[in-house]
Scaffold this motif. Structure first.
Motif, PDB file in Angstrom:
ATOM      1  N   UNK A 217       0.838  -1.189   0.000  1.00 51.00           N
ATOM      2  CA  UNK A 217       0.000   0.000   0.000  1.00 51.00           C
ATOM      3  C   UNK A 217       0.875   1.243   0.000  1.00 51.00           C
ATOM      4  N   UNK A 218       0.271   2.378  -0.280  1.00 47.24           N
ATOM      5  CA  UNK A 218       1.002   3.639  -0.252  1.00 47.24           C
ATOM      6  C   UNK A 218       0.044   4.781   0.047  1.00 47.24           C
ATOM      7  N   UNK A 219       0.616   5.840   0.600  1.00 50.18           N
ATOM      8  CA  UNK A 219      -0.152   7.027   0.916  1.00 50.18           C
ATOM      9  C   UNK A 219       0.750   8.244   0.772  1.00 50.18           C
ATOM     10  N   UNK A 220       0.143   9.409   0.670  1.00 51.14           N
ATOM     11  CA  UNK A 220       0.882  10.662   0.530  1.00 51.14           C
ATOM     12  C   UNK A 220       0.682  11.491   1.794  1.00 51.14           C
ATOM     13  N   UNK A 221       1.779  11.977   2.349  1.00 56.99           N
ATOM     14  CA  UNK A 221       1.738  12.857   3.514  1.00 56.99           C
ATOM     15  C   UNK A 221       2.016  14.291   3.063  1.00 56.99           C
ATOM     16  N   UNK A 222       1.126  15.192   3.439  1.00 61.38           N
ATOM     17  CA  UNK A 222       1.339  16.608   3.192  1.00 61.38           C
ATOM     18  C   UNK A 222       2.117  17.182   4.382  1.00 61.38           C
ATOM     19  N   UNK A 223       3.306  17.668   4.134  1.00 61.70           N
ATOM     20  CA  UNK A 223       4.152  18.172   5.212  1.00 61.70           C
ATOM     21  C   UNK A 223       3.714  19.553   5.668  1.00 61.70           C
TER      22      UNK A 223
END
Length: 238
Positions: A22-28
């Motif tokens: 799985x993968x996800x995007x983190x907004x910093x």
């Protein structure tokens, strides 16, 4: 900063879990890119955030982090380097390693400032990361291959012009504690066993490609600085 990210950063980190596929995007938060400048600063911040205390360097809880800086992929000389960060199997402590070549710019073109890879794949895996998403490829036929052959095979499998690969050889697969990660044949992420961390995750190769662009805040000013540096280098006999 007014809530805005420093120019040269996207403010986005990609998280990949090899165990879950799985993968996800983190907004910093903007404060992170303002305070932890560059690949080393951001990579270190992500290590502290995502690698738990007491983690086994060769265990699934250790993270392998690839990070680049705000000038990566620009015309600035020497800005092409990529950093790899993890808890080192060689020292059981903070681990960092850097390499030149084209893979850093390719990571920047995916639209992320860094990639955090955790978990452990069930079988040898090739990870394809682009500005369109993440693909998990079977890499059983690459396992056991030397780095030159593995790089060629990984890029052929992805089949995208301009893609760049970071790969391990038999040393990484066999968890040699000082194993390297290689790119562009002879460029080496050569310090403190990053290749062993990759091998412990059953990760044979990571291929980056994309079309994202992160513009500098002052393109004309950057060109002027680069021109001055070039002239200085030309006129300096050293």
């Amino acid at each position: 900063m007014g809530g805005e990210h420093m120019r040269g950063f996207y403010g986005r980190v990609l998280h990949v879990d090899l165990t879950e596929k799985s993968w996800r995007v983190e907004e910093l938060p903007a404060e992170v890119t303002a305070h932890y400048l560059g690949g080393k600063g951001l990579g270190t911040h992500l290590m502290l955030e995502h690698i738990p205390p007491g983690a086994d360097p060769l265990g699934p809880e250790n993270c392998l982090i690839f990070a680049v800086g705000p000038l990566t992929g620009t015309i600035m000389p020497g800005s092409n380097r990529i950093g790899a960060f993890a808890k080192s199997p060689l020292t059981d402590f903070y681990g960092e390693s850097y390499a030149g070549g084209s893979v850093g710019a390719a990571l920047k073109q995916t639209g992320y400032d860094a990639v955090v890879i955790r978990g452990r794949a069930e079988k040898p895996t090739l990870l394809e990361i682009s500005d369109r998403g993440v693909t998990f490829h079977d890499a059983a036929d690459l396992w056991g291959k030397d780095t030159y052959t593995a790089e060629d095979m990984a890029l052929a499998r992805v089949g995208v012009k301009g893609a760049q690969a970071a790969v391990i050889g038999p040393a990484g697969e066999n968890l040699v504690k000082y194993a390297c990660i290689e790119n562009n044949y002879w460029r080496s992420l050569g310090r403190v066993g990053m290749g062993a961390v990759m091998g412990a995750k059953k990760l044979k190769a990571v291929v980056f490609h994309g079309g994202a662009q992160c513009e500098p805040a002052d393109p004309a000013g950057l060109k002027e600085i680069v021109a001055k540096l070039a002239q200085k280098a030309k006129d300096n006999p050293g």
